[in-house]
Scaffold this motif. Structure first.
Motif, PDB file in Angstrom:
ATOM      1  N   ASN A 196       0.857  -1.184   0.000  1.00  0.00           N
ATOM      2  CA  ASN A 196       0.000   0.000   0.000  1.00  0.00           C
ATOM      3  C   ASN A 196       0.891   1.231   0.000  1.00  0.00           C
ATOM      4  O   ASN A 196       1.735   1.389   0.884  1.00  0.00           O
ATOM      5  N   VAL A 197       0.701   2.092  -0.990  1.00  0.00           N
ATOM      6  CA  VAL A 197       1.510   3.302  -1.101  1.00  0.00           C
ATOM      7  C   VAL A 197       0.582   4.509  -1.077  1.00  0.00           C
ATOM      8  O   VAL A 197      -0.397   4.564  -1.817  1.00  0.00           O
ATOM      9  N   ARG A 198       0.896   5.434  -0.201  1.00  0.00           N
ATOM     10  CA  ARG A 198       0.191   6.713  -0.137  1.00  0.00           C
ATOM     11  C   ARG A 198       1.184   7.791  -0.538  1.00  0.00           C
ATOM     12  O   ARG A 198       2.338   7.784  -0.108  1.00  0.00           O
ATOM     13  N   TRP A 199       0.763   8.695  -1.383  1.00  0.00           N
ATOM     14  CA  TRP A 199       1.628   9.749  -1.923  1.00  0.00           C
ATOM     15  C   TRP A 199       1.305  11.074  -1.245  1.00  0.00           C
ATOM     16  O   TRP A 199       0.146  11.462  -1.172  1.00  0.00           O
ATOM     17  N   GLU A 200       2.347  11.760  -0.771  1.00  0.00           N
ATOM     18  CA  GLU A 200       2.170  13.059  -0.118  1.00  0.00           C
ATOM     19  C   GLU A 200       3.112  14.068  -0.757  1.00  0.00           C
ATOM     20  O   GLU A 200       4.313  13.817  -0.878  1.00  0.00           O
ATOM     21  N   HIS A 201       2.558  15.204  -1.150  1.00  0.00           N
ATOM     22  CA  HIS A 201       3.369  16.261  -1.748  1.00  0.00           C
ATOM     23  C   HIS A 201       3.917  17.167  -0.656  1.00  0.00           C
ATOM     24  O   HIS A 201       3.208  17.531   0.276  1.00  0.00           O
ATOM     25  N   VAL A 202       5.205  17.489  -0.774  1.00  0.00           N
ATOM     26  CA  VAL A 202       5.828  18.490   0.090  1.00  0.00           C
ATOM     27  C   VAL A 202       6.444  19.549  -0.816  1.00  0.00           C
ATOM     28  O   VAL A 202       6.926  19.241  -1.907  1.00  0.00           O
ATOM     29  N   LYS A 203       6.388  20.774  -0.376  1.00  0.00           N
ATOM     30  CA  LYS A 203       6.978  21.848  -1.161  1.00  0.00           C
ATOM     31  C   LYS A 203       8.496  21.717  -1.105  1.00  0.00           C
ATOM     32  O   LYS A 203       9.079  21.587  -0.036  1.00  0.00           O
ATOM     33  N   GLY A 204       9.125  21.722  -2.272  1.00  0.00           N
ATOM     34  CA  GLY A 204      10.581  21.594  -2.346  1.00  0.00           C
ATOM     35  C   GLY A 204      11.292  22.834  -1.826  1.00  0.00           C
ATOM     36  O   GLY A 204      10.767  23.949  -1.921  1.00  0.00           O
ATOM     37  N   HIS A 205      12.458  22.627  -1.259  1.00  0.00           N
ATOM     38  CA  HIS A 205      13.330  23.711  -0.797  1.00  0.00           C
ATOM     39  C   HIS A 205      12.599  24.661   0.144  1.00  0.00           C
ATOM     40  O   HIS A 205      12.736  25.878   0.060  1.00  0.00           O
ATOM     41  N   SER A 206      11.801  24.062   1.038  1.00  0.00           N
ATOM     42  CA  SER A 206      11.030  24.883   1.980  1.00  0.00           C
ATOM     43  C   SER A 206      11.393  24.572   3.430  1.00  0.00           C
ATOM     44  O   SER A 206      10.663  24.940   4.341  1.00  0.00           O
ATOM     45  N   GLY A 207      12.497  23.857   3.637  1.00  0.00           N
ATOM     46  CA  GLY A 207      12.944  23.589   4.990  1.00  0.00           C
ATOM     47  C   GLY A 207      12.413  22.311   5.611  1.00  0.00           C
ATOM     48  O   GLY A 207      12.687  22.042   6.779  1.00  0.00           O
ATOM     49  N   VAL A 208      11.660  21.489   4.858  1.00  0.00           N
ATOM     50  CA  VAL A 208      11.204  20.197   5.377  1.00  0.00           C
ATOM     51  C   VAL A 208      12.424  19.275   5.417  1.00  0.00           C
ATOM     52  O   VAL A 208      12.997  18.958   4.365  1.00  0.00           O
ATOM     53  N   GLU A 209      12.835  18.865   6.622  1.00  0.00           N
ATOM     54  CA  GLU A 209      14.100  18.155   6.779  1.00  0.00           C
ATOM     55  C   GLU A 209      14.219  16.930   5.878  1.00  0.00           C
ATOM     56  O   GLU A 209      15.235  16.742   5.203  1.00  0.00           O
ATOM     57  N   GLY A 210      13.213  16.078   5.862  1.00  0.00           N
ATOM     58  CA  GLY A 210      13.286  14.867   5.055  1.00  0.00           C
ATOM     59  C   GLY A 210      13.461  15.166   3.577  1.00  0.00           C
ATOM     60  O   GLY A 210      14.243  14.514   2.882  1.00  0.00           O
ATOM     61  N   ASN A 211      12.749  16.182   3.107  1.00  0.00           N
ATOM     62  CA  ASN A 211      12.867  16.566   1.697  1.00  0.00           C
ATOM     63  C   ASN A 211      14.230  17.165   1.404  1.00  0.00           C
ATOM     64  O   ASN A 211      14.834  16.879   0.360  1.00  0.00           O
ATOM     65  N   GLU A 212      14.734  17.974   2.310  1.00  0.00           N
ATOM     66  CA  GLU A 212      16.056  18.567   2.120  1.00  0.00           C
ATOM     67  C   GLU A 212      17.135  17.479   2.082  1.00  0.00           C
ATOM     68  O   GLU A 212      18.063  17.547   1.270  1.00  0.00           O
ATOM     69  N   MET A 213      17.002  16.468   2.935  1.00  0.00           N
ATOM     70  CA  MET A 213      17.978  15.380   2.968  1.00  0.00           C
ATOM     71  C   MET A 213      17.895  14.530   1.698  1.00  0.00           C
ATOM     72  O   MET A 213      18.913  14.126   1.139  1.00  0.00           O
ATOM     73  N   ALA A 214      16.668  14.243   1.228  1.00  0.00           N
ATOM     74  CA  ALA A 214      16.512  13.486  -0.017  1.00  0.00           C
ATOM     75  C   ALA A 214      17.113  14.260  -1.184  1.00  0.00           C
ATOM     76  O   ALA A 214      17.752  13.680  -2.068  1.00  0.00           O
ATOM     77  N   ASP A 215      16.941  15.590  -1.173  1.00  0.00           N
ATOM     78  CA  ASP A 215      17.517  16.439  -2.209  1.00  0.00           C
ATOM     79  C   ASP A 215      19.052  16.367  -2.172  1.00  0.00           C
ATOM     80  O   ASP A 215      19.694  16.236  -3.226  1.00  0.00           O
ATOM     81  N   GLN A 216      19.639  16.421  -0.980  1.00  0.00           N
ATOM     82  CA  GLN A 216      21.085  16.317  -0.861  1.00  0.00           C
ATOM     83  C   GLN A 216      21.576  14.965  -1.410  1.00  0.00           C
ATOM     84  O   GLN A 216      22.587  14.900  -2.117  1.00  0.00           O
ATOM     85  N   LEU A 217      20.854  13.892  -1.080  1.00  0.00           N
ATOM     86  CA  LEU A 217      21.236  12.560  -1.560  1.00  0.00           C
ATOM     87  C   LEU A 217      21.127  12.476  -3.077  1.00  0.00           C
ATOM     88  O   LEU A 217      21.999  11.893  -3.736  1.00  0.00           O
ATOM     89  N   ALA A 218      20.067  13.044  -3.650  1.00  0.00           N
ATOM     90  CA  ALA A 218      19.891  13.027  -5.107  1.00  0.00           C
ATOM     91  C   ALA A 218      21.038  13.777  -5.787  1.00  0.00           C
ATOM     92  O   ALA A 218      21.578  13.315  -6.799  1.00  0.00           O
ATOM     93  N   ASN A 219      21.411  14.911  -5.233  1.00  0.00           N
ATOM     94  CA  ASN A 219      22.521  15.677  -5.805  1.00  0.00           C
ATOM     95  C   ASN A 219      23.832  14.930  -5.673  1.00  0.00           C
ATOM     96  O   ASN A 219      24.659  14.948  -6.597  1.00  0.00           O
ATOM     97  N   GLU A 220      24.025  14.238  -4.547  1.00  0.00           N
ATOM     98  CA  GLU A 220      25.212  13.401  -4.378  1.00  0.00           C
ATOM     99  C   GLU A 220      25.239  12.303  -5.441  1.00  0.00           C
ATOM    100  O   GLU A 220      26.261  12.029  -6.046  1.00  0.00           O
ATOM    101  N   GLY A 221      24.083  11.695  -5.697  1.00  0.00           N
ATOM    102  CA  GLY A 221      23.991  10.658  -6.724  1.00  0.00           C
ATOM    103  C   GLY A 221      24.325  11.193  -8.105  1.00  0.00           C
ATOM    104  O   GLY A 221      25.018  10.540  -8.888  1.00  0.00           O
ATOM    105  N   ALA A 222      23.871  12.390  -8.410  1.00  0.00           N
ATOM    106  CA  ALA A 222      24.136  12.993  -9.727  1.00  0.00           C
ATOM    107  C   ALA A 222      25.619  13.282  -9.931  1.00  0.00           C
ATOM    108  O   ALA A 222      26.110  13.281 -11.049  1.00  0.00           O
ATOM    109  N   ARG A 223      26.338  13.507  -8.827  1.00  0.00           N
ATOM    110  CA  ARG A 223      27.775  13.799  -8.917  1.00  0.00           C
ATOM    111  C   ARG A 223      28.620  12.538  -9.044  1.00  0.00           C
ATOM    112  O   ARG A 223      29.813  12.629  -9.313  1.00  0.00           O
ATOM    113  N   LYS A 224      28.028  11.367  -8.873  1.00  0.00           N
ATOM    114  CA  LYS A 224      28.792  10.111  -8.941  1.00  0.00           C
ATOM    115  C   LYS A 224      29.210   9.789 -10.355  1.00  0.00           C
ATOM    116  O   LYS A 224      28.537  10.122 -11.302  1.00  0.00           O
TER     117      LYS A 224
END
Length: 146
Positions: free
Chosen positions: A118-146
């Motif tokens: 069961n998957v529930r989808w929740e939208h969060v505003k990007g770059h708005s200080g939500v810690e989990g979203n900010e951390m996922a963004d950092q990880l995605a950018n780290e992945g892009a630099r690999k």
């Protein structure tokens, strides 16, 4: 009980000469399942967003999680999987204007991996200080630099 995860995809130079995409999946501080991966294949932001969610669901299934909440800043991803996909399937993966759905393969794979969880989808505003979203963004950018 629902388990939460944050996902993000990014693509440096999206739509330009030498794009580099990555994905981030964030389960929480210090969690060994947090991941930053390079996206292989066609390098676009939307593909990265879709694949990040796909990886999170794969991980959740490995952990025998039955109920997963995916927090993402991609309204495109949420709309694809909750609003548009059923009609695309009915129309043979064509948009309302008759064009082929660009991310068909990725969305079919995401739809498939969602079976049995069961998957529930929740939208969060990007770059708005939500810690989990900010951390996922950092990880995605780290992945892009690999």
């Amino acid at each position: 009980e629902w388990v939460s995860v944050y996902t993000d995809g990014c693509c440096h130079d999206n739509g330009r000469g030498d794009p580099r995409a990555g994905i981030g999946v964030y389960w929480g501080p210090g969690n060994e399942r947090n991941l930053a991966e390079k996206l292989y294949g066609r390098q676009t932001n939307n593909r990265a967003e879709i694949y990040a969610a796909h990886r999170a669901i794969e991980q959740a299934k490995e952990m025998n999680i039955q109920n997963l909440v995916i927090f993402t800043d991609s309204q495109f991803l949420i709309s694809c999987i909750t609003k548009w996909i059923q009609n695309w399937k009915k129309r043979g993966w064509k948009t309302t204007s008759g064009k082929a759905v660009i991310n068909r393969e990725e969305l079919e794979n995401l739809d498939s991996v969602m079976q049995g969880i069961n998957v529930r989808w929740e939208h969060v505003k990007g770059h708005s200080g939500v810690e989990g979203n900010e951390m996922a963004d950092q990880l995605a950018n780290e992945g892009a630099r690999k």
